[in-house]
Design a protein around this motif. Structure first.
Motif, PDB file in Angstrom:
ATOM      1  N   THR A 107      13.773  42.637  39.870  1.00  0.00           N
ATOM      2  CA  THR A 107      13.451  41.813  38.703  1.00  0.00           C
ATOM      3  C   THR A 107      14.679  41.062  38.209  1.00  0.00           C
ATOM      4  OG1 THR A 107      11.650  43.249  37.976  1.00  0.00           O
ATOM      5  CG2 THR A 107      12.700  41.893  36.291  1.00  0.00           C
ATOM      6  N   LEU A 108      15.802  41.759  38.121  1.00  0.00           N
ATOM      7  CA  LEU A 108      17.031  41.122  37.647  1.00  0.00           C
ATOM      8  C   LEU A 108      17.467  40.018  38.599  1.00  0.00           C
ATOM      9  CD1 LEU A 108      19.323  41.084  35.576  1.00  0.00           C
ATOM     10  CD2 LEU A 108      20.539  42.738  37.013  1.00  0.00           C
ATOM     11  N   ARG A 109      17.395  40.287  39.886  1.00  0.00           N
ATOM     12  CA  ARG A 109      17.818  39.290  40.867  1.00  0.00           C
ATOM     13  C   ARG A 109      16.918  38.042  40.790  1.00  0.00           C
ATOM     14  NH1 ARG A 109      17.247  42.140  44.946  1.00  0.00           N
ATOM     15  NH2 ARG A 109      19.390  42.900  45.121  1.00  0.00           N
ATOM     16  N   THR A 110      15.623  38.254  40.707  1.00  0.00           N
ATOM     17  CA  THR A 110      14.691  37.123  40.636  1.00  0.00           C
ATOM     18  C   THR A 110      14.918  36.299  39.374  1.00  0.00           C
ATOM     19  OG1 THR A 110      13.006  38.318  41.905  1.00  0.00           O
ATOM     20  CG2 THR A 110      12.263  36.467  40.550  1.00  0.00           C
ATOM     21  N   SER A 111      15.090  36.969  38.243  1.00  0.00           N
ATOM     22  CA  SER A 111      15.298  36.271  36.978  1.00  0.00           C
ATOM     23  C   SER A 111      16.582  35.459  36.995  1.00  0.00           C
ATOM     24  CB  SER A 111      15.337  37.275  35.822  1.00  0.00           C
ATOM     25  OG  SER A 111      15.646  36.631  34.607  1.00  0.00           O
ATOM     26  N   MET A 112      17.655  36.046  37.484  1.00  0.00           N
ATOM     27  CA  MET A 112      18.929  35.335  37.498  1.00  0.00           C
ATOM     28  C   MET A 112      18.887  34.121  38.426  1.00  0.00           C
ATOM     29  SD  MET A 112      20.926  36.781  35.303  1.00  0.00           S
ATOM     30  CE  MET A 112      19.484  37.176  34.300  1.00  0.00           C
ATOM     31  N   ARG A 113      18.166  34.247  39.519  1.00  0.00           N
ATOM     32  CA  ARG A 113      18.086  33.128  40.455  1.00  0.00           C
ATOM     33  C   ARG A 113      17.157  32.025  39.952  1.00  0.00           C
ATOM     34  NH1 ARG A 113      17.597  36.236  46.364  1.00  0.00           N
ATOM     35  NH2 ARG A 113      19.817  36.757  46.575  1.00  0.00           N
ATOM     36  N   GLU A 114      15.955  32.399  39.533  1.00  0.00           N
ATOM     37  CA  GLU A 114      14.939  31.407  39.194  1.00  0.00           C
ATOM     38  C   GLU A 114      15.099  30.838  37.791  1.00  0.00           C
ATOM     39  OE1 GLU A 114      11.135  33.168  39.856  1.00  0.00           O
ATOM     40  OE2 GLU A 114      11.412  33.332  42.044  1.00  0.00           O
ATOM     41  N   ASP A 115      15.497  31.674  36.838  1.00  0.00           N
ATOM     42  CA  ASP A 115      15.561  31.223  35.442  1.00  0.00           C
ATOM     43  C   ASP A 115      16.955  30.795  34.995  1.00  0.00           C
ATOM     44  OD1 ASP A 115      12.847  31.691  35.129  1.00  0.00           O
ATOM     45  OD2 ASP A 115      13.150  33.760  34.496  1.00  0.00           O
ATOM     46  N   PHE A 116      17.991  31.369  35.617  1.00  0.00           N
ATOM     47  CA  PHE A 116      19.352  31.077  35.154  1.00  0.00           C
ATOM     48  C   PHE A 116      20.217  30.387  36.203  1.00  0.00           C
ATOM     49  CE2 PHE A 116      17.770  34.533  32.508  1.00  0.00           C
ATOM     50  CZ  PHE A 116      18.079  34.069  31.243  1.00  0.00           C
TER      51      PHE A 116
END
Length: 233
Positions: A107-116
């Motif tokens: 979840t953290l990896r996906t959020s950092m890549r896609e949202d940030f």
């Protein structure tokens, strides 16, 4: 008979000081004598002379332009902060719903890549809280290992470390990342309890800088810490 001509003596510094003091004490003086305003001239930067009224209008116009620019910047910052807050809320909800440590890392990896717009994420946890080697994205920090030695100062001070990162250290934290990580932020998890730390990596060498704001990083670390603690219990 010689023609008499009227001469005006050059003002002395003392006389100028008296005039300035008088105007300061009576700021409405020129308002009561508008004709004088039209006669007064102020040297322009380009060399020409303009009336005091024209000069005041010019100054006010410049001041308004600066104020408008500042207002536009404040509005842009407010919009950016609102967007970031929405993304942080999304991250918090997804971390709460993550059913396992592996899901938290994903979840953290996906959020950092896609949202940030970041390129990779590392989660390191200190033994004896975590000793497993089978969860992708979460690594136990061996006190005698290469990661601990490379970040010995960070592990001692527990202060957020932001800035450029060399290839060797980047490979320790982001070994599977396809992009070449050029800057990173290393952030403690539960600073007082030494839970571990997260590292956020970017291929942009300017993305993380030593003097940048730390609020976003601290909030991210707090969310990850809370989610991990729940799954470690």
């Amino acid at each position: 008979m010689a023609e008499l001509t009227e001469t005006v003596a050059e003002p002395t510094a003392a006389a100028e000081a008296q005039v300035l003091a008088y105007l300061a004490a009576d700021p409405l003086l020129l308002t009561r004598h508008p004709a004088l305003l039209e006669q007064l001239e102020v040297a322009h930067a380009a060399g020409s002379a303009v009336s005091l009224i024209e000069r005041q209008v010019e100054l006010l116009r410049g001041k308004n332009q600066r104020l408008e620019a500042r207002l536009d910047k404040l509005i842009d910052n407010a919009r950016a902060n609102e967007t970031r807050a929405d993304k942080m809320l999304k991250l918090a909800l997804n971390l709460i719903r993550a059913p396992s440590l592996a899901a938290i890392a994903a979840t953290l990896r996906t959020s950092m890549r896609e949202d940030f717009g970041l390129d990779d994420v590392f989660i390191g946890l200190h033994p004896p809280l975590f000793k497993r080697h089978d969860i992708d994205g979460i690594v136990p920090i061996d006190v005698n290992g290469a990661i601990a030695k490379a970040w010995d100062n960070f592990l001692r001070t527990r202060l957020i470390d932001c800035g450029p990162i060399d290839a060797g250290r980047a490979k320790l934290l982001f070994p599977k990342c396809e992009a070449v990580i050029a800057s990173a932020a290393v952030v403690p998890l539960e600073r007082d309890k030494h839970l571990g730390f997260i590292a956020l990596g970017s291929a942009d060498a300017e993305r993380f800088q030593p003097r940048q704001g730390k609020v976003f990083l601290e909030m991210t670390a707090e969310l990850v810490s809370a989610a991990i603690r729940t799954r470690l219990a």
